[in-house]
Scaffold this motif. Structure first.
Motif, PDB file in Angstrom:
ATOM      1  N   ASP A 114      16.667 -20.856   5.755  1.00  0.00           N
ATOM      2  CA  ASP A 114      14.963 -20.846   5.052  1.00  0.00           C
ATOM      3  C   ASP A 114      14.523 -19.692   5.172  1.00  0.00           C
ATOM      4  N   LEU A 115      14.303 -19.160   6.437  1.00  0.00           N
ATOM      5  CA  LEU A 115      13.316 -17.865   6.226  1.00  0.00           C
ATOM      6  C   LEU A 115      14.310 -17.142   6.088  1.00  0.00           C
ATOM      7  N   ALA A 116      15.913 -17.108   6.196  1.00  0.00           N
ATOM      8  CA  ALA A 116      16.414 -15.776   5.355  1.00  0.00           C
ATOM      9  C   ALA A 116      15.758 -15.558   4.238  1.00  0.00           C
ATOM     10  N   ASN A 117      15.926 -16.492   3.681  1.00  0.00           N
ATOM     11  CA  ASN A 117      15.759 -16.381   2.415  1.00  0.00           C
ATOM     12  C   ASN A 117      14.883 -16.478   1.110  1.00  0.00           C
ATOM     13  N   TYR A 118      13.458 -16.556   2.396  1.00  0.00           N
ATOM     14  CA  TYR A 118      11.950 -16.286   2.265  1.00  0.00           C
ATOM     15  C   TYR A 118      12.246 -15.510   0.783  1.00  0.00           C
ATOM     16  N   LYS A 119      11.216 -16.003  -0.168  1.00  0.00           N
ATOM     17  CA  LYS A 119      11.417 -15.383  -1.368  1.00  0.00           C
ATOM     18  C   LYS A 119      10.166 -14.120  -1.705  1.00  0.00           C
ATOM     19  N   PHE A 120       9.125 -14.179  -0.355  1.00  0.00           N
ATOM     20  CA  PHE A 120       7.985 -13.352  -0.274  1.00  0.00           C
ATOM     21  C   PHE A 120       8.434 -12.087   0.950  1.00  0.00           C
ATOM     22  N   PHE A 121       8.965 -12.911   1.925  1.00  0.00           N
ATOM     23  CA  PHE A 121      10.012 -11.757   2.687  1.00  0.00           C
ATOM     24  C   PHE A 121      10.696 -10.706   2.141  1.00  0.00           C
ATOM     25  N   GLN A 122      11.592 -11.151   1.508  1.00  0.00           N
ATOM     26  CA  GLN A 122      12.311 -10.553   0.430  1.00  0.00           C
ATOM     27  C   GLN A 122      11.583  -9.508  -0.380  1.00  0.00           C
ATOM     28  N   MET A 123      10.677  -9.790  -0.929  1.00  0.00           N
ATOM     29  CA  MET A 123       9.419  -8.569  -1.505  1.00  0.00           C
ATOM     30  C   MET A 123       9.810  -8.048  -1.157  1.00  0.00           C
ATOM     31  N   ALA A 124       8.925  -8.572   0.150  1.00  0.00           N
ATOM     32  CA  ALA A 124       7.797  -7.331   1.192  1.00  0.00           C
ATOM     33  C   ALA A 124       9.218  -6.744   1.988  1.00  0.00           C
ATOM     34  N   ILE A 147       6.442  -2.939 -10.614  1.00  0.00           N
ATOM     35  CA  ILE A 147       6.506  -3.759 -10.046  1.00  0.00           C
ATOM     36  C   ILE A 147       6.187  -4.614  -9.793  1.00  0.00           C
ATOM     37  N   ASN A 148       5.670  -4.869 -11.290  1.00  0.00           N
ATOM     38  CA  ASN A 148       4.526  -6.100 -11.944  1.00  0.00           C
ATOM     39  C   ASN A 148       4.685  -7.002 -12.111  1.00  0.00           C
ATOM     40  N   LYS A 149       6.006  -7.649 -11.802  1.00  0.00           N
ATOM     41  CA  LYS A 149       6.019  -9.229 -11.630  1.00  0.00           C
ATOM     42  C   LYS A 149       6.168  -9.567 -10.250  1.00  0.00           C
ATOM     43  N   ALA A 150       6.040  -8.915  -9.254  1.00  0.00           N
ATOM     44  CA  ALA A 150       5.473  -8.801  -7.682  1.00  0.00           C
ATOM     45  C   ALA A 150       4.793  -8.793  -7.068  1.00  0.00           C
ATOM     46  N   VAL A 151       3.703  -8.488  -7.738  1.00  0.00           N
ATOM     47  CA  VAL A 151       2.261  -7.908  -7.293  1.00  0.00           C
ATOM     48  C   VAL A 151       1.723  -8.535  -7.934  1.00  0.00           C
ATOM     49  N   ASP A 152       0.562  -8.624  -7.317  1.00  0.00           N
ATOM     50  CA  ASP A 152      -0.788  -9.173  -8.559  1.00  0.00           C
ATOM     51  C   ASP A 152      -1.177  -7.950  -9.468  1.00  0.00           C
ATOM     52  N   LYS A 153      -2.763  -8.887 -10.542  1.00  0.00           N
ATOM     53  CA  LYS A 153      -2.812  -7.597 -11.349  1.00  0.00           C
ATOM     54  C   LYS A 153      -3.189  -6.408 -10.551  1.00  0.00           C
ATOM     55  N   PRO A 167      -3.266  -6.733   1.617  1.00  0.00           N
ATOM     56  CA  PRO A 167      -2.934  -7.647   1.944  1.00  0.00           C
ATOM     57  C   PRO A 167      -1.705  -8.578   1.623  1.00  0.00           C
ATOM     58  N   VAL A 168      -0.764  -9.458   2.730  1.00  0.00           N
ATOM     59  CA  VAL A 168      -0.103 -10.511   1.680  1.00  0.00           C
ATOM     60  C   VAL A 168      -0.038 -10.753   1.338  1.00  0.00           C
ATOM     61  N   ALA A 169      -1.257 -11.647   0.715  1.00  0.00           N
ATOM     62  CA  ALA A 169      -1.242 -12.919  -0.425  1.00  0.00           C
ATOM     63  C   ALA A 169      -0.855 -11.483  -2.136  1.00  0.00           C
ATOM     64  N   SER A 170      -1.361 -10.320  -1.563  1.00  0.00           N
ATOM     65  CA  SER A 170      -1.676  -9.201  -3.042  1.00  0.00           C
ATOM     66  C   SER A 170       0.210  -9.409  -3.700  1.00  0.00           C
ATOM     67  N   LEU A 171       1.188 -10.271  -3.001  1.00  0.00           N
ATOM     68  CA  LEU A 171       2.749 -10.454  -3.889  1.00  0.00           C
ATOM     69  C   LEU A 171       2.440 -11.860  -4.567  1.00  0.00           C
ATOM     70  N   GLN A 172       2.694 -11.639  -5.851  1.00  0.00           N
ATOM     71  CA  GLN A 172       2.430 -12.579  -6.348  1.00  0.00           C
ATOM     72  C   GLN A 172       2.815 -14.410  -5.946  1.00  0.00           C
ATOM     73  N   GLY A 173       1.927 -14.758  -6.227  1.00  0.00           N
ATOM     74  CA  GLY A 173       2.406 -16.202  -5.998  1.00  0.00           C
ATOM     75  C   GLY A 173       2.257 -17.377  -5.111  1.00  0.00           C
ATOM     76  N   LEU A 174       1.991 -15.799  -3.768  1.00  0.00           N
ATOM     77  CA  LEU A 174       1.562 -16.124  -2.544  1.00  0.00           C
ATOM     78  C   LEU A 174      -0.501 -15.828  -2.104  1.00  0.00           C
ATOM     79  N   SER A 175      -0.082 -17.038  -2.121  1.00  0.00           N
ATOM     80  CA  SER A 175      -1.764 -17.447  -2.300  1.00  0.00           C
ATOM     81  C   SER A 175      -2.517 -17.477  -1.043  1.00  0.00           C
ATOM     82  N   ASP A 176      -4.144 -17.222  -1.267  1.00  0.00           N
ATOM     83  CA  ASP A 176      -5.092 -16.457   0.471  1.00  0.00           C
ATOM     84  C   ASP A 176      -5.047 -17.739   0.377  1.00  0.00           C
ATOM     85  N   GLU A 177      -4.891 -18.629   0.880  1.00  0.00           N
ATOM     86  CA  GLU A 177      -5.030 -19.677   2.044  1.00  0.00           C
ATOM     87  C   GLU A 177      -3.413 -19.618   2.188  1.00  0.00           C
TER      88      GLU A 177
END
Length: 213
Positions: A114-124, A147-153, A167-177
């Motif tokens: 799970d750790l290796a394939n964490y979507k946001f790690f792969q993007m980062a 990379i519009n589909k990887a980051v917030d607007k 900020p890490v939350a700038s990755l699209q789909g990764l919430s502020d929480e």
């Protein structure tokens, strides 16, 4: 009198069947079963010998190997294969404690895989690698790279280096929480996520497990 004679004949017939057919046949069947029971252990042993020898040779062939990654694994798991580690829990990684376990669990991460394939790690990781290849703010006017589909607007028009430091939350789909949750283990920027050793170790272990005999 006729009925009694018929009964006697029937009893004689049954006796002949038992004597000349049933008992010999039963005897043959019993001999076959006993023979099989006697030969079965030796047959099984003979069939297991090649596998036992193969396993022994495989083990012996690894005795002189020097490959290890003891700084990434806890002492009790240093002898595990890459495949075993890859399928294991994240707490076998050296340095992973209760805070990390709680953090990863809230992110839906439970195993090394799970750790290796964490979507946001792969993007980062991809963003961080490419950021090192960017020189200044040069960009051809007709370029369609994005990379519009990887980051917030709000970050779509920024350079790859600026996105890496965002900020890490700038990755699209990764919430502020979830960004705050990652902050508990020192991950604040996209680059921090890419460089967190636990993700890197997990990715490397998972990749190496594909080439293990």
């Amino acid at each position: 009198d006729y009925y009694l004679r018929a009964c006697d004949l029937y009893r004689s017939f049954v006796h002949l069947l038992l004597e000349y057919l049933y008992f010999p046949l039963l005897s043959v069947c019993l001999r076959i079963v006993v023979t099989m029971m006697i030969s079965l252990p030796s047959t099984l042993c003979r069939s297991c010998v090649p596998y036992a020898k193969q396993l022994q040779l495989s083990t012996l062939s690894l005795v002189n190997h020097k490959l290890n990654c003891e700084k990434a694994l806890k002492k009790s798991n240093e002898g595990d294969s890459f495949k075993q580690v890859q399928a294991g829990s994240i707490d076998i990684l050296q340095g992973v404690g209760p805070v990390h376990l709680e953090t990863f669990e809230k992110l839906g991460i439970q195993s090394i895989n799970d750790l290796a394939n964490y979507k946001f790690f792969q993007m980062a990781r991809a963003i961080t690698i490419l950021a090192d290849s960017a020189e200044g703010d040069f960009r051809p006017k007709d370029s369609s790279m994005n990379i519009n589909k990887a980051v917030d607007k709000a970050y779509e028009k920024q350079s790859i280096r600026e996105i890496r430091d965002a900020p890490v939350a700038s990755l699209q789909g990764l919430s502020d929480e979830k960004g705050e949750i990652l902050g508990r283990i020192g991950v604040h920027s996209v680059g921090d996520l890419a460089n967190l050793k636990y993700f890197q170790w997990a990715e490397a272990i998972t990749e190496m497990s594909k080439y293990e005999e």
